[in-house]
Design a protein around this motif. Structure first.
Motif, PDB file in Angstrom:
ATOM      1  N   ILE A   1       0.835  -1.210   0.000  1.00  0.00           N
ATOM      2  CA  ILE A   1       0.000   0.000   0.000  1.00  0.00           C
ATOM      3  C   ILE A   1       0.868   1.257   0.000  1.00  0.00           C
ATOM      4  O   ILE A   1       0.642   2.185  -0.785  1.00  0.00           O
ATOM      5  CB  ILE A   1      -0.960  -0.008   1.204  1.00  0.00           C
ATOM      6  N   GLN A   2       1.875   1.296   0.856  1.00  0.00           N
ATOM      7  CA  GLN A   2       2.766   2.457   0.924  1.00  0.00           C
ATOM      8  C   GLN A   2       3.443   2.714  -0.420  1.00  0.00           C
ATOM      9  O   GLN A   2       3.502   3.859  -0.892  1.00  0.00           O
ATOM     10  CB  GLN A   2       3.828   2.253   2.004  1.00  0.00           C
ATOM     11  N   ASN A   3       3.945   1.644  -1.030  1.00  0.00           N
ATOM     12  CA  ASN A   3       4.602   1.793  -2.332  1.00  0.00           C
ATOM     13  C   ASN A   3       3.618   2.278  -3.388  1.00  0.00           C
ATOM     14  O   ASN A   3       3.945   3.148  -4.198  1.00  0.00           O
ATOM     15  CB  ASN A   3       5.246   0.473  -2.760  1.00  0.00           C
ATOM     16  N   GLY A   4       2.406   1.723  -3.378  1.00  0.00           N
ATOM     17  CA  GLY A   4       1.385   2.146  -4.330  1.00  0.00           C
ATOM     18  C   GLY A   4       0.963   3.590  -4.131  1.00  0.00           C
ATOM     19  O   GLY A   4       0.702   4.315  -5.098  1.00  0.00           O
ATOM     20  N   GLN A   5       0.914   4.021  -2.880  1.00  0.00           N
ATOM     21  CA  GLN A   5       0.569   5.419  -2.594  1.00  0.00           C
ATOM     22  C   GLN A   5       1.671   6.353  -3.075  1.00  0.00           C
ATOM     23  O   GLN A   5       1.393   7.412  -3.637  1.00  0.00           O
ATOM     24  CB  GLN A   5       0.306   5.602  -1.096  1.00  0.00           C
TER      25      GLN A   5
END
Length: 192
Positions: free
Chosen positions: A137-141
């Motif tokens: 999620i962090q990487n996608g954000q």
């Protein structure tokens, strides 16, 4: 054909997992496990010493394979939408297949004071899964592919949806129903 020692031992583990998950640890006896596994009481005791150790092995031994399968997604994929779609479908299928094992894990975690060693194994695995999803999620954000939201809460919400669906329903889901639930779960990620 005569079963090998390992096959008998594995059968005892599977029977014990089923009985512990369905009836609870306290309501299940070693004699009952032996009966349903079609082995002598002494065989169960020889393999696992006592009921407490048997419960520990029922949680511990399948966990490696289960967790390896649950963690088989990329945290920095080329295509976040495709990766999340595949991950959710894979998770829903896996959790459906391992429903009895999940029931056992819930039993252990809901009474963690009684079952500390198995609880620690289950808790560590849940944390590993949640942490890896949070990293995805962090990487996608960061790349603008996943909507802004608290990654930790989102990851825990996703895992909770997975567990809740299979633990609150006694039905066996068809492949199509699993696919529909997985598609709906992808919405949690706010894909852009």
């Amino acid at each position: 054909m005569k079963k090998t020692i390992e096959e008998k031992r594995q059968n005892v583990l599977e029977v014990a997992t089923k009985l512990f998950a369905e009836k609870g640890y306290e309501a299940t006896t070693m004699a009952e496990i032996a009966k349903f596994a079609n082995v002598g009481f002494g065989t169960v005791a020889t393999y696992f010493e006592n009921k407490e150790n048997l419960l520990l092995k029922c949680v511990e031994e399948p966990m490696t394979d289960f967790l390896e399968k649950a963690l088989s997604f990329k945290t920095q994929p080329n295509d976040y939408k495709e990766e999340i779609n595949q991950m959710t479908l894979h998770h829903f299928k896996l959790f459906s297949e391992k429903r009895l094992y999940l029931l056992l894990l819930i039993h252990v975690t809901s009474q963690w004071e009684k079952y500390m060693k198995p609880y620690l194994i289950a808790n560590k695995a849940a944390r590993e899964l949640s942490d890896k999803i949070e990293l995805l999620i962090q990487n996608g954000q960061r790349e603008g592919k996943i909507a802004e939201a608290n990654p930790n809460i989102l990851a825990i919400s996703y895992v909770s949806v997975l567990l809740g669906l299979f633990l609150s329903n006694t039905d066996q889901f068809s492949e199509n129903v699993i696919k529909l639930y997985a598609e709906n779960a992808t919405r949690l990620f706010g894909l852009q």
